[in-house]
Design a protein around this motif. Structure first.
Motif, PDB file in Angstrom:
ATOM      1  N   LEU A  16       0.827  -1.204   0.000  1.00  0.00           N
ATOM      2  CA  LEU A  16       0.000   0.000   0.000  1.00  0.00           C
ATOM      3  C   LEU A  16       0.864   1.257   0.000  1.00  0.00           C
ATOM      4  O   LEU A  16       0.596   2.203  -0.752  1.00  0.00           O
ATOM      5  CB  LEU A  16      -0.935   0.007   1.210  1.00  0.00           C
ATOM      6  N   GLY A  17       1.908   1.281   0.806  1.00  0.00           N
ATOM      7  CA  GLY A  17       2.813   2.428   0.835  1.00  0.00           C
ATOM      8  C   GLY A  17       3.488   2.654  -0.503  1.00  0.00           C
ATOM      9  O   GLY A  17       3.621   3.792  -0.967  1.00  0.00           O
ATOM     10  N   THR A  18       3.907   1.572  -1.141  1.00  0.00           N
ATOM     11  CA  THR A  18       4.539   1.680  -2.455  1.00  0.00           C
ATOM     12  C   THR A  18       3.539   2.188  -3.496  1.00  0.00           C
ATOM     13  O   THR A  18       3.885   3.012  -4.347  1.00  0.00           O
ATOM     14  CB  THR A  18       5.113   0.319  -2.881  1.00  0.00           C
ATOM     15  N   ALA A  19       2.296   1.709  -3.422  1.00  0.00           N
ATOM     16  CA  ALA A  19       1.264   2.150  -4.366  1.00  0.00           C
ATOM     17  C   ALA A  19       0.951   3.632  -4.177  1.00  0.00           C
ATOM     18  O   ALA A  19       0.812   4.370  -5.159  1.00  0.00           O
ATOM     19  CB  ALA A  19       0.000   1.313  -4.182  1.00  0.00           C
ATOM     20  N   VAL A  20       0.850   4.083  -2.929  1.00  0.00           N
ATOM     21  CA  VAL A  20       0.590   5.499  -2.663  1.00  0.00           C
ATOM     22  C   VAL A  20       1.752   6.344  -3.183  1.00  0.00           C
ATOM     23  O   VAL A  20       1.545   7.410  -3.766  1.00  0.00           O
ATOM     24  CB  VAL A  20       0.341   5.747  -1.159  1.00  0.00           C
ATOM     25  N   LEU A  21       2.963   5.865  -2.985  1.00  0.00           N
ATOM     26  CA  LEU A  21       4.139   6.579  -3.474  1.00  0.00           C
ATOM     27  C   LEU A  21       4.133   6.659  -5.001  1.00  0.00           C
ATOM     28  O   LEU A  21       4.410   7.706  -5.582  1.00  0.00           O
ATOM     29  CB  LEU A  21       5.399   5.861  -2.982  1.00  0.00           C
ATOM     30  N   TYR A  22       3.779   5.572  -5.657  1.00  0.00           N
ATOM     31  CA  TYR A  22       3.776   5.511  -7.114  1.00  0.00           C
ATOM     32  C   TYR A  22       2.679   6.386  -7.722  1.00  0.00           C
ATOM     33  O   TYR A  22       2.899   7.069  -8.725  1.00  0.00           O
ATOM     34  CB  TYR A  22       3.611   4.053  -7.564  1.00  0.00           C
ATOM     35  N   TRP A  23       1.477   6.359  -7.129  1.00  0.00           N
ATOM     36  CA  TRP A  23       0.332   7.088  -7.673  1.00  0.00           C
ATOM     37  C   TRP A  23       0.063   8.401  -6.946  1.00  0.00           C
ATOM     38  O   TRP A  23      -1.069   8.910  -6.963  1.00  0.00           O
ATOM     39  CB  TRP A  23      -0.920   6.221  -7.641  1.00  0.00           C
ATOM     40  N   ALA A  24       1.064   8.990  -6.337  1.00  0.00           N
ATOM     41  CA  ALA A  24       0.875  10.225  -5.559  1.00  0.00           C
ATOM     42  C   ALA A  24       0.300  11.353  -6.415  1.00  0.00           C
ATOM     43  O   ALA A  24      -0.602  12.077  -5.979  1.00  0.00           O
ATOM     44  CB  ALA A  24       2.190  10.654  -4.927  1.00  0.00           C
ATOM     45  N   ARG A  25       0.804  11.523  -7.601  1.00  0.00           N
ATOM     46  CA  ARG A  25       0.337  12.617  -8.466  1.00  0.00           C
ATOM     47  C   ARG A  25      -1.142  12.433  -8.834  1.00  0.00           C
ATOM     48  O   ARG A  25      -1.937  13.369  -8.733  1.00  0.00           O
ATOM     49  CB  ARG A  25       1.204  12.670  -9.737  1.00  0.00           C
ATOM     50  N   GLU A  26      -1.508  11.221  -9.245  1.00  0.00           N
ATOM     51  CA  GLU A  26      -2.899  10.969  -9.630  1.00  0.00           C
ATOM     52  C   GLU A  26      -3.833  11.120  -8.440  1.00  0.00           C
ATOM     53  O   GLU A  26      -4.940  11.655  -8.561  1.00  0.00           O
ATOM     54  CB  GLU A  26      -3.054   9.575 -10.246  1.00  0.00           C
ATOM     55  N   LEU A  27      -3.393  10.658  -7.269  1.00  0.00           N
ATOM     56  CA  LEU A  27      -4.212  10.790  -6.067  1.00  0.00           C
ATOM     57  C   LEU A  27      -4.413  12.261  -5.699  1.00  0.00           C
ATOM     58  O   LEU A  27      -5.511  12.665  -5.313  1.00  0.00           O
ATOM     59  CB  LEU A  27      -3.569  10.049  -4.897  1.00  0.00           C
ATOM     60  N   SER A  28      -3.370  13.064  -5.829  1.00  0.00           N
ATOM     61  CA  SER A  28      -3.500  14.474  -5.472  1.00  0.00           C
ATOM     62  C   SER A  28      -4.402  15.210  -6.463  1.00  0.00           C
ATOM     63  O   SER A  28      -5.183  16.080  -6.061  1.00  0.00           O
ATOM     64  CB  SER A  28      -2.136  15.145  -5.395  1.00  0.00           C
ATOM     65  N   VAL A  29      -4.332  14.874  -7.741  1.00  0.00           N
ATOM     66  CA  VAL A  29      -5.210  15.503  -8.732  1.00  0.00           C
ATOM     67  C   VAL A  29      -6.663  15.142  -8.442  1.00  0.00           C
ATOM     68  O   VAL A  29      -7.552  16.007  -8.455  1.00  0.00           O
ATOM     69  CB  VAL A  29      -4.810  15.082 -10.166  1.00  0.00           C
ATOM     70  N   ARG A  30      -6.928  13.863  -8.148  1.00  0.00           N
ATOM     71  CA  ARG A  30      -8.295  13.445  -7.825  1.00  0.00           C
ATOM     72  C   ARG A  30      -8.789  14.103  -6.545  1.00  0.00           C
ATOM     73  O   ARG A  30      -9.940  14.527  -6.466  1.00  0.00           O
ATOM     74  CB  ARG A  30      -8.370  11.928  -7.666  1.00  0.00           C
ATOM     75  N   TYR A  31      -7.928  14.191  -5.530  1.00  0.00           N
ATOM     76  CA  TYR A  31      -8.314  14.827  -4.278  1.00  0.00           C
ATOM     77  C   TYR A  31      -8.650  16.300  -4.504  1.00  0.00           C
ATOM     78  O   TYR A  31      -9.653  16.794  -3.991  1.00  0.00           O
ATOM     79  CB  TYR A  31      -7.191  14.683  -3.244  1.00  0.00           C
ATOM     80  N   ASN A  32      -7.814  16.996  -5.264  1.00  0.00           N
ATOM     81  CA  ASN A  32      -8.079  18.411  -5.534  1.00  0.00           C
ATOM     82  C   ASN A  32      -9.345  18.603  -6.360  1.00  0.00           C
ATOM     83  O   ASN A  32     -10.077  19.575  -6.159  1.00  0.00           O
ATOM     84  CB  ASN A  32      -6.886  19.059  -6.228  1.00  0.00           C
ATOM     85  N   ARG A  33      -9.599  17.702  -7.295  1.00  0.00           N
ATOM     86  CA  ARG A  33     -10.832  17.788  -8.080  1.00  0.00           C
ATOM     87  C   ARG A  33     -12.050  17.635  -7.165  1.00  0.00           C
ATOM     88  O   ARG A  33     -13.025  18.370  -7.276  1.00  0.00           O
ATOM     89  CB  ARG A  33     -10.836  16.709  -9.152  1.00  0.00           C
ATOM     90  N   TRP A  34     -11.972  16.697  -6.232  1.00  0.00           N
ATOM     91  CA  TRP A  34     -13.069  16.464  -5.296  1.00  0.00           C
ATOM     92  C   TRP A  34     -13.276  17.669  -4.383  1.00  0.00           C
ATOM     93  O   TRP A  34     -14.405  18.123  -4.185  1.00  0.00           O
ATOM     94  CB  TRP A  34     -12.790  15.212  -4.465  1.00  0.00           C
ATOM     95  N   THR A  35     -12.196  18.210  -3.817  1.00  0.00           N
ATOM     96  CA  THR A  35     -12.344  19.355  -2.913  1.00  0.00           C
ATOM     97  C   THR A  35     -12.826  20.598  -3.663  1.00  0.00           C
ATOM     98  O   THR A  35     -13.592  21.383  -3.112  1.00  0.00           O
ATOM     99  CB  THR A  35     -11.026  19.673  -2.189  1.00  0.00           C
ATOM    100  N   THR A  36     -12.403  20.762  -4.912  1.00  0.00           N
ATOM    101  CA  THR A  36     -12.878  21.910  -5.693  1.00  0.00           C
ATOM    102  C   THR A  36     -14.373  21.803  -5.955  1.00  0.00           C
ATOM    103  O   THR A  36     -15.106  22.790  -5.815  1.00  0.00           O
ATOM    104  CB  THR A  36     -12.103  22.021  -7.017  1.00  0.00           C
ATOM    105  N   ARG A  37     -14.844  20.608  -6.320  1.00  0.00           N
ATOM    106  CA  ARG A  37     -16.288  20.416  -6.524  1.00  0.00           C
ATOM    107  C   ARG A  37     -17.054  20.700  -5.237  1.00  0.00           C
ATOM    108  O   ARG A  37     -18.110  21.333  -5.259  1.00  0.00           O
ATOM    109  CB  ARG A  37     -16.580  18.995  -6.994  1.00  0.00           C
ATOM    110  N   PHE A  38     -16.525  20.224  -4.105  1.00  0.00           N
ATOM    111  CA  PHE A  38     -17.183  20.456  -2.820  1.00  0.00           C
ATOM    112  C   PHE A  38     -17.238  21.951  -2.509  1.00  0.00           C
ATOM    113  O   PHE A  38     -18.258  22.465  -2.060  1.00  0.00           O
ATOM    114  CB  PHE A  38     -16.432  19.715  -1.708  1.00  0.00           C
ATOM    115  N   ARG A  39     -16.144  22.657  -2.760  1.00  0.00           N
ATOM    116  CA  ARG A  39     -16.103  24.095  -2.482  1.00  0.00           C
ATOM    117  C   ARG A  39     -17.025  24.874  -3.419  1.00  0.00           C
ATOM    118  O   ARG A  39     -17.593  25.887  -3.017  1.00  0.00           O
ATOM    119  CB  ARG A  39     -14.678  24.618  -2.625  1.00  0.00           C
ATOM    120  N   GLU A  40     -17.159  24.419  -4.658  1.00  0.00           N
ATOM    121  CA  GLU A  40     -18.067  25.101  -5.586  1.00  0.00           C
ATOM    122  C   GLU A  40     -19.521  24.909  -5.181  1.00  0.00           C
ATOM    123  O   GLU A  40     -20.345  25.800  -5.348  1.00  0.00           O
ATOM    124  CB  GLU A  40     -17.840  24.604  -7.010  1.00  0.00           C
TER     125      GLU A  40
END
Length: 87
Positions: A16-40
């Motif tokens: 799991l740690g290796t997967a989070v490290l590998y997909w950090a960029r994609e996870l952060s983009v998805r997280y920001n997309r979700w928080t932006t929708r919530f804020r809108e």
């Protein structure tokens, strides 16, 4: 607990740690997309970020995911080494 279940648990944590490290960029983009929708949808709680802040938020979250993934992977590997050398 016996060694097998401890090894499986810490092994899954290492993966799991290796997967989070590998997909950090994609996870952060998805997280920001979700928080932006919530804020809108709820501007009374917090205003949506500007495009500059979205980019900064993505970089910050990418590093946070990388740090978390590295910590989890290293902790798991050290625990697995300790389990291997225990009686």
């Amino acid at each position: 607990m016996d060694k097998t279940s401890l090894t499986l648990g810490w092994g899954c944590s290492a993966i799991l740690g290796t997967a989070v490290l590998y997909w950090a960029r994609e996870l952060s983009v998805r997280y920001n997309r979700w928080t932006t929708r919530f804020r809108e949808r709820n501007p009374h709680i917090n205003l949506p970020p500007t495009p500059e802040w979205r980019e900064k938020n993505t970089k910050i979250m990418t590093w946070m995911f990388r740090v978390f993934g590295t910590f989890l992977a290293l902790l798991s590997v050290l625990a697995l080494i300790g389990i291997r050398h225990s009686k």
